[in-house]
Design a protein around this motif. Structure first.
Motif: not given
Length: 296
Positions: A73-79, A99-101, A122-129, A277-288
């Motif tokens: 699951v990915s979310l983005f926020a542009s400048v 801190e904000a991220l 495995q989730s992540s957040h950050g900033v990228r071009t 842009e700001r980015t965030g990635g939240w992977p889904r774990p393997p289903p049980v």
């Protein structure tokens, strides 16, 4: 049950059960009917189980082949989006700082709830071009004599998801702003090898004005679990790729790679034409769950 009345000569009537009469008069047809009933009952019990096993195997196969690129699951926020919510240039720079991220990431991770299970490890957040920037420095690999392009990425958790191969991890001492002209970065082992980058290399990324952003490579890292979401939601972080020049009859190619900045250096991206842009990635774990019980 129906009965058949029979009477022997000179005797009184005797009621014979219908099933016994049927078995005596047509044993083949009776046996066939019994077999048909047994087979029907067996199929009625076994078919749903076979269908469930087939669906479960299909679910596992779909998840195995989808990979983190399709299951995260990915979310983005542009400048542009951030500027509308920020108070001036200082507020925009503050929105890109760790801190904000971190606060936004924790809020979104907690709000997912049980209906959307996510993998925090495995989730992540950050900033990228989002725009790949041409880096014309000599010494870099140039297939077809074309300079490579780079995305700047400042993602959290590099120390937890990589093993240092050479040098040290990048740092961002002091307060980095859009006017900062020197930052540090790391590159993956594969990026260093294919683009001929080593510890101490300085890459000059175009700036909004005449002065470029100097990116000093301080470390080369080996990804830990390179096929997991941290590295594979965007494979460019670990593996550079060759791109072909559009509409070029010669099909000339150039390298595209990623420079991994320290999270605190993210505001320096605002001083480049890279469309931050700001980015965030939240992977889904393997289903049980199974194919019939998984939500959605």
């Amino acid at each position: 049950m129906s009965e058949v009345t029979v009477r022997a000569p000179g005797q009184r009537r005797v009621a014979a059960p219908w099933v016994r009469t049927r078995l005596r008069t047509a044993p083949g047809a009776a046996a066939a009917l019994a077999l048909l009933v047994a087979v029907t009952a067996f199929l009625a019990a076994a078919l749903p189980l076979a269908v469930d096993r087939y669906d479960d195997a299909g679910l596992r196969r779909a998840l195995d082949t989808a990979g983190p690129e399709r299951t995260t699951v990915s979310l983005f926020a542009s400048v542009t989006d951030l500027a509308a919510e920020s108070e001036g240039w200082d507020g925009l720079e503050a929105a890109l700082r760790p801190e904000a991220l971190r606060d936004s990431h924790a809020t979104l991770l907690a709000s997912a709830g049980r209906s959307l299970p996510l993998d925090p490890e495995q989730s992540s957040h950050g900033v990228r071009t989002t725009e790949e920037l041409v880096v014309p420095d000599p010494g870099l690999s140039r297939p077809d004599a074309l300079p490579p392009r780079f995305s700047l990425v400042a993602q959290n958790g590099l120390a937890d998801h990589a093993r240092l191969r050479a040098g040290r991890l990048p740092e961002a001492p002091g307060t980095v702003t859009a006017a900062t002209r020197t930052v540090e970065a790391a590159v993956s082992t594969e990026t260093a090898r294919k683009l001929r980058i080593e510890v101490g290399s300085v890459l000059h990324v175009p700036g909004l004005r005449d002065t470029p952003l100097a990116v000093r490579v301080t470390g080369v890292v080996d990804p830990l679990a390179p096929r997991e979401a941290y590295w594979s939601a965007d494979p460019l972080l670990r593996s550079p790729r060759l791109e072909t020049v559009p509409d070029d009859p010669q099909r000339s190619q150039y390298w595209v790679g990623a420079l991994l900045l320290a999270p605190g250096a993210a505001p320096a991206m605002l001083g480049t034409p890279g469309f931050t842009e700001r980015t965030g990635g939240w992977p889904r774990p393997p289903p049980v769950c199974t194919a019939t019980t998984c939500p959605g």
